[in-house]
Design a protein around this motif. Structure first.
Motif, PDB file in Angstrom:
ATOM      1  N   TYR A 125      39.260  50.312  28.458  1.00 48.09           N
ATOM      2  CA  TYR A 125      39.471  49.583  29.710  1.00 48.09           C
ATOM      3  C   TYR A 125      40.691  50.129  30.451  1.00 48.09           C
ATOM      4  CZ  TYR A 125      36.142  46.000  28.138  1.00 48.09           C
ATOM      5  OH  TYR A 125      35.017  45.332  27.734  1.00 48.09           O
TER       6      TYR A 125
ATOM      7  N   ARG B 296      32.512  48.976  32.881  1.00 45.73           N
ATOM      8  CA  ARG B 296      33.778  48.932  32.147  1.00 45.73           C
ATOM      9  C   ARG B 296      34.924  48.525  33.065  1.00 45.73           C
ATOM     10  NH1 ARG B 296      33.888  54.292  28.220  1.00 45.73           N
ATOM     11  NH2 ARG B 296      31.985  53.822  27.031  1.00 45.73           N
TER      12      ARG B 296
ATOM     13  N   ARG C 265      34.871  44.768  33.607  1.00 44.38           N
ATOM     14  CA  ARG C 265      35.404  44.040  32.452  1.00 44.38           C
ATOM     15  C   ARG C 265      36.913  44.260  32.322  1.00 44.38           C
ATOM     16  NH1 ARG C 265      30.412  45.852  30.166  1.00 44.38           N
ATOM     17  NH2 ARG C 265      31.446  47.615  29.130  1.00 44.38           N
ATOM     18  N   ALA C 266      37.363  45.487  32.664  1.00 43.96           N
ATOM     19  CA  ALA C 266      38.793  45.777  32.585  1.00 43.96           C
ATOM     20  C   ALA C 266      39.581  44.920  33.568  1.00 43.96           C
ATOM     21  CB  ALA C 266      39.033  47.257  32.861  1.00 43.96           C
TER      22      ALA C 266
ATOM     23  N   SER D 272      39.731  41.364  32.298  1.00 49.40           N
ATOM     24  CA  SER D 272      40.652  41.262  31.167  1.00 49.40           C
ATOM     25  C   SER D 272      42.096  41.279  31.642  1.00 49.40           C
ATOM     26  CB  SER D 272      40.403  42.410  30.183  1.00 49.40           C
ATOM     27  OG  SER D 272      39.115  42.331  29.615  1.00 49.40           O
TER      28      SER D 272
END
Length: 213
Positions: free
Chosen positions: A162, A193, A196-197, A200
């Motif tokens: 990430y 990705r 999601r990174a 997060s």
């Protein structure tokens, strides 16, 4: 039909401002490689720092990456832009350094059980002096520096897969295609990705920074 098939087999033409200089490097021109270093070292240092979170370690990583690039520049086949190829080398060097740092920290923790073995030396550092701050902006600059440090801490807590994509896309501004070339993955995987990174990172910032401003 044969002419049509031959056209399809030709690799796409990639515009690269570094191409002329790279060709000189491939002919053994060391000074030409120095031009590439001057041109790209700031961006590469930013990537390494964002991945590692330590300026001195990042400098070492970039130096290592440029040395690796110099040794393998003859193998550069222009399948991507030179800068994209170089980003890949820097990312790999940074990932290897992170592994080394984790192993080093693990050894330090184990040595904490034996304090008598420590050297007792103090004063480690890079020897750099901070720039003087204007009195009327000390508080503002300190707050900004603290916020940047907390954001960098959150970036450092992301999973490697990430962190590297977030840095290349949101900090360096690489396109999805360029990032796909760096990691040899489909652009769709880059997008997923990155999504999601970002989520997060938002969660980490909420939990660690909160209403800090």
């Amino acid at each position: 039909m044969e002419a049509s098939n031959s056209l399809k087999e030709q690799p796409p033409i990639i515009e690269d401002d570094d191409l002329e200089t790279v060709l000189l490097c491939q002919k053994g021109d060391v000074e030409a490689f120095g031009v590439l270093v001057d041109r790209h070292q700031k961006k590469m240092l930013n990537v390494a720092y964002r991945m590692i979170g330590d300026y001195e370690e990042a400098c070492d990583v970039v130096q290592e990456a440029f040395l690796a690039a110099f040794r393998s520049v003859a193998k550069f086949r222009r399948e991507a832009r030179f800068s994209t190829w170089l980003y890949g080398i820097v990312v790999n060097c940074a990932k290897n350094r992170l592994i080394e740092l984790k192993q080093r920290k693990a050894r330090v923790r184990s040595e904490d059980f034996f304090p008598e073995a420590s050297s007792g030396k103090e004063g480690y550092g890079c020897g750099c002096q901070a720039e003087p701050l204007q009195e009327d902006s000390v508080q503002e600059r300190l707050e900004k520096k603290e916020l940047e440090a907390r954001v960098q801490e959150c970036i450092g807590l992301l999973d490697d897969g990430y962190r590297e994509i977030l840095v290349l896309r949101d900090i360096q501004g690489l396109s999805y295609g360029e990032i796909a070339d760096v990691f040899k993955i489909p652009p769709g995987t880059v997008r997923s990705r990155l999504f999601r990174a970002r989520n997060s990172l938002k969660d980490l910032m909420r939990s660690r920074i909160g209403d800090f401003s």
